[in-house]
Write a protein that holds these residues in place. Structure first.
Motif, short mmCIF file in Angstrom:
data_model
loop_
_atom_site.label_atom_id
_atom_site.label_comp_id
_atom_site.label_asym_id
_atom_site.label_seq_id
_atom_site.Cartn_x
_atom_site.Cartn_y
_atom_site.Cartn_z
N PRO A 98 0.80 -1.23 0.00
CA PRO A 98 0.00 0.00 0.00
C PRO A 98 0.83 1.28 0.00
N GLY A 99 2.05 1.22 0.54
CA GLY A 99 2.91 2.39 0.54
C GLY A 99 3.26 2.84 -0.86
N LEU A 100 3.36 1.89 -1.81
CA LEU A 100 3.62 2.27 -3.20
C LEU A 100 2.42 3.00 -3.78
N LEU A 101 1.23 2.55 -3.46
CA LEU A 101 0.02 3.23 -3.95
C LEU A 101 0.00 4.67 -3.48
N HIS A 102 0.36 4.89 -2.22
CA HIS A 102 0.36 6.24 -1.66
C HIS A 102 1.42 7.11 -2.33
N ALA A 103 2.64 6.57 -2.47
CA ALA A 103 3.72 7.34 -3.07
C ALA A 103 3.40 7.70 -4.52
N ALA A 104 2.87 6.74 -5.26
CA ALA A 104 2.53 7.00 -6.66
C ALA A 104 1.44 8.06 -6.77
N ARG A 105 0.47 8.02 -5.89
CA ARG A 105 -0.62 9.01 -5.93
C ARG A 105 -0.09 10.42 -5.60
N VAL A 106 0.72 10.51 -4.57
CA VAL A 106 1.24 11.82 -4.16
C VAL A 106 2.19 12.38 -5.22
N LEU A 107 3.03 11.54 -5.81
CA LEU A 107 4.03 11.99 -6.78
C LEU A 107 3.51 11.98 -8.21
N GLN A 108 2.24 11.63 -8.40
CA GLN A 108 1.59 11.66 -9.72
C GLN A 108 2.25 10.70 -10.71
N ARG A 109 2.54 9.50 -10.23
CA ARG A 109 3.02 8.44 -11.12
C ARG A 109 1.86 7.48 -11.37
N ARG A 110 1.84 6.88 -12.54
CA ARG A 110 0.75 5.99 -12.92
C ARG A 110 1.21 4.55 -12.79
N LEU A 111 0.46 3.74 -12.03
CA LEU A 111 0.79 2.33 -11.87
C LEU A 111 0.05 1.51 -12.91
N GLN A 112 0.77 0.63 -13.59
CA GLN A 112 0.19 -0.25 -14.61
C GLN A 112 0.43 -1.70 -14.19
N VAL A 113 -0.67 -2.45 -14.03
CA VAL A 113 -0.56 -3.84 -13.56
C VAL A 113 -0.09 -4.75 -14.69
N VAL A 114 0.88 -5.60 -14.37
CA VAL A 114 1.38 -6.61 -15.30
C VAL A 114 0.70 -7.94 -14.96
N ASP A 115 0.17 -8.60 -15.97
CA ASP A 115 -0.51 -9.88 -15.74
C ASP A 115 0.40 -10.86 -15.01
N SER A 116 -0.18 -11.62 -14.08
CA SER A 116 0.58 -12.60 -13.30
C SER A 116 -0.14 -13.94 -13.30
N ASP A 117 0.59 -14.98 -12.94
CA ASP A 117 0.00 -16.31 -12.80
C ASP A 117 0.40 -16.87 -11.44
N GLU A 118 0.27 -18.18 -11.25
CA GLU A 118 0.56 -18.76 -9.94
C GLU A 118 2.03 -18.63 -9.55
N HIS A 119 2.91 -18.34 -10.52
CA HIS A 119 4.34 -18.19 -10.23
C HIS A 119 4.75 -16.73 -10.08
N GLY A 120 3.81 -15.80 -10.27
CA GLY A 120 4.14 -14.39 -10.15
C GLY A 120 4.01 -13.64 -11.46
N MET A 121 4.69 -12.50 -11.55
CA MET A 121 4.64 -11.67 -12.74
C MET A 121 5.10 -12.45 -13.98
N ARG A 122 4.34 -12.33 -15.08
CA ARG A 122 4.67 -13.08 -16.29
C ARG A 122 5.67 -12.32 -17.15
N PRO A 123 6.78 -12.96 -17.55
CA PRO A 123 7.80 -12.30 -18.36
C PRO A 123 7.25 -11.77 -19.69
N ASP A 124 6.38 -12.56 -20.37
CA ASP A 124 5.85 -12.10 -21.66
C ASP A 124 4.98 -10.86 -21.49
N ALA A 125 4.21 -10.81 -20.43
CA ALA A 125 3.37 -9.64 -20.18
C ALA A 125 4.23 -8.42 -19.84
N LEU A 126 5.31 -8.64 -19.10
CA LEU A 126 6.22 -7.54 -18.76
C LEU A 126 6.87 -6.98 -20.02
N ARG A 127 7.32 -7.87 -20.90
CA ARG A 127 7.95 -7.43 -22.14
C ARG A 127 6.97 -6.62 -23.00
#
Length: 265
Positions: free
Chosen positions: A192-221
């Motif tokens: 949640p601290g990242l959500l707060h920092a991004a909101r205050v500093l006006q950065r946009r968070l973009q979710v990368v698709d994940s699976d049972e092993h975590g963030m997917r490399p193809d989605a990140l690329r």
């Protein structure tokens, strides 16, 4: 007999169990439905017993139980009144922090005592309580390099920055590596601290698709190419708030994408 008492009689007739508990149940349902409102005065116990056709002991027992449940307030000679609603303010599930349970017994206290004693033998207490050099002193950086060595190998102390905590570090990194309006790639659930920092500093968070092993490399690329993002936020070990840890193979695959796309992690 008034309308309220008539309604009580119907509710009591529909109830189950001992009469005094059916009276309490009728009171609960009358409060929930709005027939009885907070602050409303209830009939005197003798009067209510007469109208409902029960003995006074039953009414007294019902009122005592209602008080235990927080349904009514007794105000001495003034009588009994419908209590204000009780609001539970305690947060039942807190996902903002991911903390391991403390070890039992006196182990932690003993370790803290030894640690503080060791620190005070090498440092002045007054110096510890005052302001320190921003980013850490040379001694701080050297200590940090030694601490990180088993994990990261040799670290140049001058390249390390010591912060007051994770939140200060996150804000500093966002300010150093991104500009207002930039996109930061992250997992679906993040600290949640990242959500707060991004909101205050006006950065946009973009979710990368994940699976049972975590963030997917193809989605990140794919998102790195389409969004122009330069920074990825990843919590690979004991992820907050899910406590998930990325397996080694997934870490290596993500590292390849980070290097290929020239992304800051």
């Amino acid at each position: 007999m008034n309308a309220t008492t008539a309604e009580w009689q119907r509710l009591i007739a529909d109830g189950h169990g001992p009469v005094y508990l059916r009276i309490v149940q009728a009171l609960e349902r009358a409060v929930w439905s709005g027939t009885l409102r907070p602050g409303q005065r209830l009939p005197a116990q003798r009067s209510l017993a007469s109208e409902l056709g029960v003995d006074l002991t039953t009414i007294t027992r019902a009122f005592n139980e209602a008080r235990k449940r927080g349904l009514i307030d007794a105000r001495g000679p003034l009588g009994s009144f419908v209590a204000p609603p009780q609001v539970e303010l305690a947060q039942l599930v807190d996902l903002s922090m991911n903390l391991p349970p403390s070890p039992g017994g006196s182990q932690v206290a003993e370790v803290l005592r030894r640690g503080l004693s060791s620190v005070l033998t090498r440092s002045d207490a007054g110096n510890l309580m005052t302001y320190h050099v921003g980013g850490g002193s040379a001694a701080d950086q050297l200590a940090a390099a030694q601490w990180l060595k088993p994990i990261l190998g040799r670290c140049e102390p001058a390249r390390l920055v010591v912060t007051e905590g994770a939140q200060a570090a996150l804000s500093a990194l966002l300010l150093a590596l991104t500009d207002a309006g930039d996109t930061v790639l992250c997992e679906p659930l993040v600290y949640p601290g990242l959500l707060h920092a991004a909101r205050v500093l006006q950065r946009r968070l973009q979710v990368v698709d994940s699976d049972e092993h975590g963030m997917r490399p193809d989605a990140l690329r794919r998102l790195a190419r389409t969004t122009g993002a330069r920074v990825v936020y990843l919590n690979p070990t004991a992820q907050n708030p899910t406590a998930h840890t990325l397996p080694d193979a997934r870490r290596r695959a993500l590292a390849e994408v980070l290097r290929a796309q020239d992304l800051h992690l």
